[in-house]
Design a protein around this motif. Sequence first.
Motif, PDB file in Angstrom:
ATOM      1  N   ARG A 115       0.825  -1.198   0.000  1.00  0.00           N
ATOM      2  CA  ARG A 115       0.000   0.000   0.000  1.00  0.00           C
ATOM      3  C   ARG A 115       0.865   1.257   0.000  1.00  0.00           C
ATOM      4  NH1 ARG A 115      -4.506  -2.002   4.471  1.00  0.00           N
ATOM      5  NH2 ARG A 115      -5.650  -3.394   3.071  1.00  0.00           N
ATOM      6  N   ALA A 116       1.976   1.198   0.739  1.00  0.00           N
ATOM      7  CA  ALA A 116       2.884   2.345   0.752  1.00  0.00           C
ATOM      8  C   ALA A 116       3.484   2.568  -0.631  1.00  0.00           C
ATOM      9  CB  ALA A 116       3.997   2.119   1.779  1.00  0.00           C
ATOM     10  N   GLU A 117       3.815   1.472  -1.332  1.00  0.00           N
ATOM     11  CA  GLU A 117       4.346   1.608  -2.682  1.00  0.00           C
ATOM     12  C   GLU A 117       3.305   2.203  -3.622  1.00  0.00           C
ATOM     13  OE1 GLU A 117       5.540  -2.335  -3.677  1.00  0.00           O
ATOM     14  OE2 GLU A 117       7.380  -2.271  -2.472  1.00  0.00           O
ATOM     15  N   GLU A 118       2.045   1.757  -3.458  1.00  0.00           N
ATOM     16  CA  GLU A 118       0.976   2.313  -4.295  1.00  0.00           C
ATOM     17  C   GLU A 118       0.790   3.797  -4.020  1.00  0.00           C
ATOM     18  OE1 GLU A 118      -2.446  -0.029  -3.506  1.00  0.00           O
ATOM     19  OE2 GLU A 118      -1.676  -1.826  -4.512  1.00  0.00           O
ATOM     20  N   ARG A 119       0.813   4.171  -2.716  1.00  0.00           N
ATOM     21  CA  ARG A 119       0.677   5.592  -2.377  1.00  0.00           C
ATOM     22  C   ARG A 119       1.829   6.402  -2.937  1.00  0.00           C
ATOM     23  NH1 ARG A 119      -1.101   3.388   2.666  1.00  0.00           N
ATOM     24  NH2 ARG A 119       0.987   3.630   3.524  1.00  0.00           N
ATOM     25  N   GLN A 120       3.032   5.829  -2.896  1.00  0.00           N
ATOM     26  CA  GLN A 120       4.196   6.541  -3.426  1.00  0.00           C
ATOM     27  C   GLN A 120       4.071   6.739  -4.930  1.00  0.00           C
ATOM     28  OE1 GLN A 120       7.929   4.563  -2.690  1.00  0.00           O
ATOM     29  NE2 GLN A 120       9.129   6.352  -3.182  1.00  0.00           N
ATOM     30  N   ASN A 121       3.620   5.686  -5.631  1.00  0.00           N
ATOM     31  CA  ASN A 121       3.433   5.813  -7.085  1.00  0.00           C
ATOM     32  C   ASN A 121       2.358   6.832  -7.413  1.00  0.00           C
ATOM     33  OD1 ASN A 121       5.382   3.866  -7.593  1.00  0.00           O
ATOM     34  ND2 ASN A 121       3.919   2.185  -7.609  1.00  0.00           N
ATOM     35  N   LEU A 122       1.263   6.795  -6.633  1.00  0.00           N
ATOM     36  CA  LEU A 122       0.182   7.752  -6.857  1.00  0.00           C
ATOM     37  C   LEU A 122       0.671   9.175  -6.599  1.00  0.00           C
ATOM     38  CD1 LEU A 122      -2.795   8.346  -7.452  1.00  0.00           C
ATOM     39  CD2 LEU A 122      -3.274   7.989  -5.018  1.00  0.00           C
ATOM     40  N   LEU A 123       1.455   9.325  -5.520  1.00  0.00           N
ATOM     41  CA  LEU A 123       1.987  10.644  -5.196  1.00  0.00           C
ATOM     42  C   LEU A 123       2.920  11.141  -6.297  1.00  0.00           C
ATOM     43  CD1 LEU A 123       2.310  12.990  -3.211  1.00  0.00           C
ATOM     44  CD2 LEU A 123       4.129  11.696  -2.083  1.00  0.00           C
ATOM     45  N   ALA A 124       3.735  10.227  -6.852  1.00  0.00           N
ATOM     46  CA  ALA A 124       4.649  10.628  -7.926  1.00  0.00           C
ATOM     47  C   ALA A 124       3.867  11.112  -9.137  1.00  0.00           C
ATOM     48  CB  ALA A 124       5.553   9.453  -8.299  1.00  0.00           C
ATOM     49  N   ARG A 125       2.782  10.385  -9.476  1.00  0.00           N
ATOM     50  CA  ARG A 125       1.969  10.822 -10.612  1.00  0.00           C
ATOM     51  C   ARG A 125       1.291  12.153 -10.317  1.00  0.00           C
ATOM     52  NH1 ARG A 125       0.524   5.274 -10.515  1.00  0.00           N
ATOM     53  NH2 ARG A 125      -1.489   5.771  -9.548  1.00  0.00           N
ATOM     54  N   GLU A 126       0.843  12.306  -9.049  1.00  0.00           N
ATOM     55  CA  GLU A 126       0.161  13.551  -8.694  1.00  0.00           C
ATOM     56  C   GLU A 126       1.135  14.731  -8.721  1.00  0.00           C
ATOM     57  OE1 GLU A 126      -3.073  15.957  -7.451  1.00  0.00           O
ATOM     58  OE2 GLU A 126      -2.922  13.978  -8.357  1.00  0.00           O
ATOM     59  N   VAL A 127       2.351  14.497  -8.222  1.00  0.00           N
ATOM     60  CA  VAL A 127       3.364  15.560  -8.242  1.00  0.00           C
ATOM     61  C   VAL A 127       3.676  15.957  -9.679  1.00  0.00           C
ATOM     62  CG1 VAL A 127       5.790  16.062  -7.767  1.00  0.00           C
ATOM     63  CG2 VAL A 127       4.378  15.004  -6.009  1.00  0.00           C
ATOM     64  N   ASP A 128       3.806  14.942 -10.557  1.00  0.00           N
ATOM     65  CA  ASP A 128       4.077  15.234 -11.964  1.00  0.00           C
ATOM     66  C   ASP A 128       2.948  16.061 -12.567  1.00  0.00           C
ATOM     67  OD1 ASP A 128       5.551  14.680 -14.551  1.00  0.00           O
ATOM     68  OD2 ASP A 128       3.625  13.769 -15.007  1.00  0.00           O
ATOM     69  N   HIS A 129       1.705  15.675 -12.255  1.00  0.00           N
ATOM     70  CA  HIS A 129       0.554  16.401 -12.781  1.00  0.00           C
ATOM     71  C   HIS A 129       0.515  17.833 -12.249  1.00  0.00           C
ATOM     72  CE1 HIS A 129      -3.492  17.533 -13.799  1.00  0.00           C
ATOM     73  NE2 HIS A 129      -3.891  17.508 -12.533  1.00  0.00           N
ATOM     74  N   ARG A 130       0.729  17.979 -10.929  1.00  0.00           N
ATOM     75  CA  ARG A 130       0.693  19.322 -10.342  1.00  0.00           C
ATOM     76  C   ARG A 130       1.815  20.197 -10.901  1.00  0.00           C
ATOM     77  NH1 ARG A 130      -4.359  19.673  -8.454  1.00  0.00           N
ATOM     78  NH2 ARG A 130      -4.841  17.943  -7.045  1.00  0.00           N
ATOM     79  N   ALA A 131       2.981  19.589 -11.091  1.00  0.00           N
ATOM     80  CA  ALA A 131       4.105  20.368 -11.626  1.00  0.00           C
ATOM     81  C   ALA A 131       3.804  20.862 -13.034  1.00  0.00           C
ATOM     82  CB  ALA A 131       5.374  19.507 -11.614  1.00  0.00           C
ATOM     83  N   LYS A 132       3.206  20.002 -13.866  1.00  0.00           N
ATOM     84  CA  LYS A 132       2.851  20.412 -15.219  1.00  0.00           C
ATOM     85  C   LYS A 132       1.839  21.549 -15.190  1.00  0.00           C
ATOM     86  CE  LYS A 132       3.779  16.000 -17.519  1.00  0.00           C
ATOM     87  NZ  LYS A 132       3.177  14.831 -18.208  1.00  0.00           N
ATOM     88  N   ASN A 133       0.861  21.439 -14.286  1.00  0.00           N
ATOM     89  CA  ASN A 133      -0.144  22.498 -14.181  1.00  0.00           C
ATOM     90  C   ASN A 133       0.494  23.829 -13.786  1.00  0.00           C
ATOM     91  OD1 ASN A 133      -2.076  20.653 -14.815  1.00  0.00           O
ATOM     92  ND2 ASN A 133      -2.939  20.486 -12.769  1.00  0.00           N
ATOM     93  N   ALA A 134       1.377  23.754 -12.756  1.00  0.00           N
ATOM     94  CA  ALA A 134       2.014  24.979 -12.290  1.00  0.00           C
ATOM     95  C   ALA A 134       2.890  25.596 -13.375  1.00  0.00           C
ATOM     96  CB  ALA A 134       2.842  24.692 -11.037  1.00  0.00           C
ATOM     97  N   LEU A 135       3.630  24.735 -14.105  1.00  0.00           N
ATOM     98  CA  LEU A 135       4.478  25.244 -15.170  1.00  0.00           C
ATOM     99  C   LEU A 135       3.646  25.858 -16.292  1.00  0.00           C
ATOM    100  CD1 LEU A 135       7.160  22.427 -15.381  1.00  0.00           C
ATOM    101  CD2 LEU A 135       7.494  24.767 -14.584  1.00  0.00           C
TER     102      LEU A 135
END
Length: 496
Positions: A281-301
């Motif tokens: 579950r921690a690995e899944e949360r980490q993967n989800l967080l990585a995708r979310e960070v990537d998405h948020r970074a693209k939005n901010a950029l």
Amino acid sequence: MDHEKVNILLVDDQPAKLLAYEVILKDLDENLVIASSGREALEVLLKTEIAVILVDVCMPELDGFELAAMIREHPRFQKTAMIFISAIQVSDIDRLRGYEMGAVDYVPVPVVPEVLRAKIKVFAELYRKTRELERLNRELEDRVRARTAELENSTAKLRESEQRRSMAIAAGKMGSWDWDWISGDWMWDEGQYRIFGVSPDSFAVNPANVQALLHPDDVEQLRKAIAEFNKGTRAYETEFRIIRPDGEVRWCVGTAAATVDDSSRVVRVSGVTVDITERKRAEERQNLLAREVDHRAKNALALAQSIVRLTRADEVKAYVNAVEGRINALARVHTILSLSGWQGAELSRLIDEELAPYSLGGQIVLAGPEVQLLPTTAQTLALALHELFTNSAKYGALSTRSGRLAIRWQVENQLLTLSWEESGGPLVMTPKSRGFGTRSLLASVESQLGGQAQFDWRAEGLLCRLEVPLTRKTSAASPSGKFEDASSAELQRASG
């Protein structure tokens, strides 16, 4: 002097250190058994009699302390000598913890070869003497059993029970099992029942019942393991899922080791099951967080790119100040959202952050309930507030000490209504054309949030009214990346 060689288990995750220990101890003329991890050490202990265990304190997955605790829990290994090796500064507390976990001695790094050899030799000789005494005791017991059939039968059952004892249970996350390959009998310990979510009173351990608890996609793993043992494999490890009777899916990793007879035929398979659901579950949360960070970074950029591209100014300094102001507003709301784990932001916090650069004393009145904004709503509204504050500080009520600003908001039927009312500042005249800030404010609030923005350029001060739905799912929330296109297009229209 000739002596019966004993097995010395060397446990360390670094091959170079294992090689060094072998070189140091080879003159003892004992059998040196190598294990590169705690789990591998447990497999060795299931199959091999060990006189002395030399174990590194710092190892991944199972460190030396955890391994020692698990070994000591099993009756077969309660008296096995364990020597800890530590490459870090050893304190009295470290030593105390080591002794509490079952260590008989503590060797710091760098290792002095003569000292290590002497320590190992003492415990190896002690093991030999103990084994010799045990053999004498067994001979005596055999004579007694020959005279008393009842005692012989009782002792045989005790030995069989000893062989079926489970490995240590670590905080309910581990279980052990034993499978008689000849008779088909299974034995589970308490931890195994707990992992599978069944009770020993109502669950019969047999291949059919065990298979029924396996995830359908992982049943093949069991068949593969059985096939591997039939081919001569002596150890097997795999990850698999189980479905408990209550429907909960759990992830496990299973390690199994085979015991063979003199003809190399498998007679017994013993294993350990570890519940790794939390890790998965921690690995899944980490993967989800990585995708979310990537998405948020693209939005901010995308927002930052639009701001830089579309900001207009007659002078370089004015352009730089305008861009920096809008980027800083975006950075401030990004910080607020990051602290909340991107769950949202309080409206009052956004206003406070925009007020921070100004020393306004009692010029501003704020009134409204606590309102939690969705991340995308918070980003857009933060930029809108920034434009209002910037415009007021340059030309409106906040440009003079006599000016006053009242910001009031309320929520009704999931619709946020915010009023911005300026007074006491310079005489206001309706602008002949709207600047980029006003146009981008209108575009973002109306197009991106589905709200409305109304401006009343009164002579005594600007009156602005914003209406923003709190539950609308905007394109900015989509993980497909449409936010970039929408924000850029709306700001492009605002600049046109």
